[in-house]
Design a protein around this motif. Structure first.
Motif, PDB file in Angstrom:
ATOM      1  N   ARG A  85       6.839   3.205  19.239  1.00  0.00           N
ATOM      2  CA  ARG A  85       7.220   3.094  17.840  1.00  0.00           C
ATOM      3  C   ARG A  85       7.213   1.618  17.466  1.00  0.00           C
ATOM      4  NH1 ARG A  85      12.379   6.372  16.045  1.00  0.00           N
ATOM      5  NH2 ARG A  85      10.844   8.031  16.355  1.00  0.00           N
ATOM      6  N   TRP A  86       6.747   1.337  16.254  1.00  0.00           N
ATOM      7  CA  TRP A  86       6.608  -0.041  15.800  1.00  0.00           C
ATOM      8  C   TRP A  86       7.610  -0.349  14.689  1.00  0.00           C
ATOM      9  CZ3 TRP A  86       2.725  -3.419  17.682  1.00  0.00           C
ATOM     10  CH2 TRP A  86       1.822  -2.834  18.575  1.00  0.00           C
ATOM     11  N   ALA A  87       7.944  -1.634  14.569  1.00  0.00           N
ATOM     12  CA  ALA A  87       8.805  -2.096  13.482  1.00  0.00           C
ATOM     13  C   ALA A  87       8.329  -3.462  13.019  1.00  0.00           C
ATOM     14  CB  ALA A  87      10.263  -2.172  13.919  1.00  0.00           C
ATOM     15  N   VAL A  88       8.333  -3.671  11.722  1.00  0.00           N
ATOM     16  CA  VAL A  88       7.919  -4.947  11.136  1.00  0.00           C
ATOM     17  C   VAL A  88       9.015  -5.430  10.193  1.00  0.00           C
ATOM     18  CG1 VAL A  88       5.454  -4.421  11.302  1.00  0.00           C
ATOM     19  CG2 VAL A  88       6.717  -3.749   9.248  1.00  0.00           C
ATOM     20  N   ASP A  89       8.969  -6.725   9.879  1.00  0.00           N
ATOM     21  CA  ASP A  89       9.996  -7.290   8.996  1.00  0.00           C
ATOM     22  C   ASP A  89       9.461  -7.592   7.599  1.00  0.00           C
ATOM     23  OD1 ASP A  89       8.357  -9.339   9.815  1.00  0.00           O
ATOM     24  OD2 ASP A  89       9.957 -10.800  10.084  1.00  0.00           O
ATOM     25  N   LEU A  90       8.212  -7.183   7.326  1.00  0.00           N
ATOM     26  CA  LEU A  90       7.621  -7.319   5.997  1.00  0.00           C
ATOM     27  C   LEU A  90       6.852  -6.052   5.671  1.00  0.00           C
ATOM     28  CD1 LEU A  90       6.223 -10.987   5.840  1.00  0.00           C
ATOM     29  CD2 LEU A  90       8.198 -10.082   4.638  1.00  0.00           C
ATOM     30  N   ARG A  91       6.841  -5.695   4.356  1.00  0.00           N
ATOM     31  CA  ARG A  91       6.135  -4.487   3.933  1.00  0.00           C
ATOM     32  C   ARG A  91       4.699  -4.766   3.487  1.00  0.00           C
ATOM     33  NH1 ARG A  91       9.751  -0.174   2.186  1.00  0.00           N
ATOM     34  NH2 ARG A  91      11.931  -0.777   2.409  1.00  0.00           N
ATOM     35  N   GLY A  92       4.428  -5.952   3.012  1.00  0.00           N
ATOM     36  CA  GLY A  92       3.106  -6.268   2.481  1.00  0.00           C
ATOM     37  C   GLY A  92       2.777  -7.715   2.708  1.00  0.00           C
ATOM     38  N   GLY A  93       1.878  -8.260   1.894  1.00  0.00           N
ATOM     39  CA  GLY A  93       1.493  -9.656   2.053  1.00  0.00           C
ATOM     40  C   GLY A  93       0.816  -9.886   3.394  1.00  0.00           C
ATOM     41  N   PRO A  94       1.351 -10.804   4.226  1.00  0.00           N
ATOM     42  CA  PRO A  94       0.732 -11.081   5.525  1.00  0.00           C
ATOM     43  C   PRO A  94       0.712  -9.870   6.461  1.00  0.00           C
ATOM     44  CG  PRO A  94       2.318 -12.791   4.938  1.00  0.00           C
ATOM     45  CD  PRO A  94       2.510 -11.683   3.960  1.00  0.00           C
ATOM     46  N   ALA A  95       1.552  -8.877   6.178  1.00  0.00           N
ATOM     47  CA  ALA A  95       1.613  -7.701   7.055  1.00  0.00           C
ATOM     48  C   ALA A  95       0.613  -6.621   6.667  1.00  0.00           C
ATOM     49  CB  ALA A  95       3.024  -7.115   7.038  1.00  0.00           C
ATOM     50  N   ALA A  96      -0.150  -6.830   5.590  1.00  0.00           N
ATOM     51  CA  ALA A  96      -1.034  -5.780   5.080  1.00  0.00           C
ATOM     52  C   ALA A  96      -2.067  -5.352   6.115  1.00  0.00           C
ATOM     53  CB  ALA A  96      -1.719  -6.260   3.796  1.00  0.00           C
ATOM     54  N   LEU A  97      -2.755  -6.313   6.756  1.00  0.00           N
ATOM     55  CA  LEU A  97      -3.781  -5.967   7.741  1.00  0.00           C
ATOM     56  C   LEU A  97      -3.159  -5.306   8.960  1.00  0.00           C
ATOM     57  CD1 LEU A  97      -6.685  -6.022   8.733  1.00  0.00           C
ATOM     58  CD2 LEU A  97      -6.294  -8.361   9.551  1.00  0.00           C
ATOM     59  N   LEU A  98      -2.033  -5.824   9.421  1.00  0.00           N
ATOM     60  CA  LEU A  98      -1.349  -5.231  10.567  1.00  0.00           C
ATOM     61  C   LEU A  98      -0.986  -3.775  10.292  1.00  0.00           C
ATOM     62  CD1 LEU A  98       0.260  -5.387  13.281  1.00  0.00           C
ATOM     63  CD2 LEU A  98       2.192  -6.217  11.928  1.00  0.00           C
ATOM     64  N   LEU A  99      -0.415  -3.511   9.132  1.00  0.00           N
ATOM     65  CA  LEU A  99      -0.035  -2.145   8.785  1.00  0.00           C
ATOM     66  C   LEU A  99      -1.253  -1.243   8.656  1.00  0.00           C
ATOM     67  CD1 LEU A  99       2.782  -2.839   6.157  1.00  0.00           C
ATOM     68  CD2 LEU A  99       3.064  -2.040   8.504  1.00  0.00           C
TER      69      LEU A  99
END
Length: 401
Positions: free
Chosen positions: A54-68
């Protein structure tokens, strides 16, 4: 077999990934570039361990867009750990260091210990489109407010009478200021020239506007210091403001078209006080409400549900929340203000709360919460809001209570 818990501290150029097992032992701690190949590489390596992850991130968009996007493409279970939660959880671990690796470790441990973290899903194309349009519109509105305030300030310096006469929300005033900005310039141009200019640019009520500005111009015969420079700036800013207004109009037309075709567009806009713009903001922030199990959950996220502050003998003490979604709160607050004028039932409920001794802010918040419950029920039942016609004011108050 056990599970793996991956926390990602998102960055602009690089992400730090920390993976722990069920015992909290670090399995992987690695810094990776923010590109598809690197992200796919570490996701593939972790997948070879044949353990649920299971994964967790600290941002919903912006720099996290490609990762998501990569994680969603792989069918990963992704949760969201806000920066506030990460900061608070960091206090539970040893040391006061603040590094990307430590933040990723805290995110991973938080994911392992908490099962109530919100789940991130692939945003619907329409919802993502609305987010971008709403964000752009708010930026343009801020530009409009800034330009309007600056033009008014400069006009007050040049000619207070002219500033009072012109309504900068009208196309005619901006067209006029793009050509003439000073009392002397308006007097030299004369009525015929000004009137022809305004009519050529399709300004409505051109004759009335011409008469007003000439009357204001004749009340001032002296020139103030720096008038020529200020006039040049006003001309440029008036042109800029007109262009901003055109962009806002174009975006609002696009939003209206999207809302008309959205599955919930008719339902959301059926509630008095919510037009296409507020409906777009609501759908951009809340989506189709699949992430909210109840109206109470939506109210808590929007900051319309009080929170308990009990301690010792002090029980039942409730206060306003400090952490909530400002965008959702804005939608219900703005729509409630509008409904007070255009919806008799909303006005009756507001008056009822004021009669109970509530302040204006408390009564408005109560109305917003009541309207949220109504909108939730409409969306749940897939039915537009249909106001009943009460037989009397007393009946209306009883139905809203």
């Amino acid at each position: 077999m056990g599970s793996l818990w991956a926390g990602v501290d998102v960055g602009k150029t690089h992400h730090h990934v920390c993976v722990v097992d069920d015992d909290g032992t670090v399995v992987v701690s690695e810094k990776i570039p923010n590109d598809q190949q690197a992200i796919s590489g570490i996701v593939g390596r972790l997948g070879k361990r044949r353990k649920p992850i299971r994964w967790a991130v600290d941002l919903r968009g912006g720099p996290a867009a490609l990762l998501l996007a990569v994680l969603f493409d792989r069918g990963a279970d992704v949760r969201y750990v806000s920066g506030t939660v990460t900061s608070r959880m960091a206090e539970a671990f040893h040391g006061e260091r603040k590094t990307d690796a430590h933040d990723a470790y805290v995110i991973a441990q938080t994911l392992r210990m908490r099962a109530d973290l919100p789940t991130l899903t692939v945003a619907e194309g329409v919802q993502q489109q609305l987010k971008l349009l709403v964000s752009r519109r708010l930026d343009l509105v801020a530009d409009r407010v800034r330009l309007t305030a600056r033009i008014q300030d400069l006009l007050t310096m040049i000619s207070p009478a002219l500033e009072k006469t012109l309504n900068l929300r009208s196309k005619g005033a901006l067209r006029l200021l793009a050509q003439w900005q000073t009392p002397a310039g308006l007097r030299r141009a004369g009525e015929v020239r000004i009137l022809d200019y305004l009519r050529q640019h399709g300004v409505r009520a051109a004759k009335a506007l011409t008469a007003k500005v000439l009357t204001a111009a004749r009340t001032q015969t002296v020139a103030v210091a720096g008038e020529a420079t200020a006039a040049g700036i006003v001309a440029q800013m008036a042109t800029d403001l007109e262009a901003v207004n055109d962009r806002i109009t174009a975006i609002e037309e696009t939003i209206a078209g999207i809302i008309a075709e959205h599955e919930l567009g008719e339902i959301v806009t059926s509630l008095p006080g919510i037009g296409t713009t507020l409906a777009a903001e609501f759908l951009a922030h809340a989506g189709t409400l699949t992430t909210y199990p109840s109206a109470a959950a939506l109210a808590a996220h929007a900051g319309l549900a009080p929170i308990a502050r009990d301690s010792g003998r002090r029980q039942g003490h409730q206060v306003r929340p400090h952490r909530y979604h400002r965008g959702l709160r804005r939608v219900f607050s703005m729509s409630s203000f509008t409904a007070l004028t255009h919806c008799p039932r909303s006005r009756a409920y507001y008056d009822k709360k004021r009669a109970e001794g509530k302040t204006h802010r408390q009564a408005t918040a109560a109305l917003s919460r009541q309207r949220l419950n109504v909108l939730w029920a409409c969306i749940r039942d897939k039915t537009p809001y249909q106001p009943k016609q009460p037989r009397s004011a007393e009946v209306a108050l009883c139905e809203l209570a």
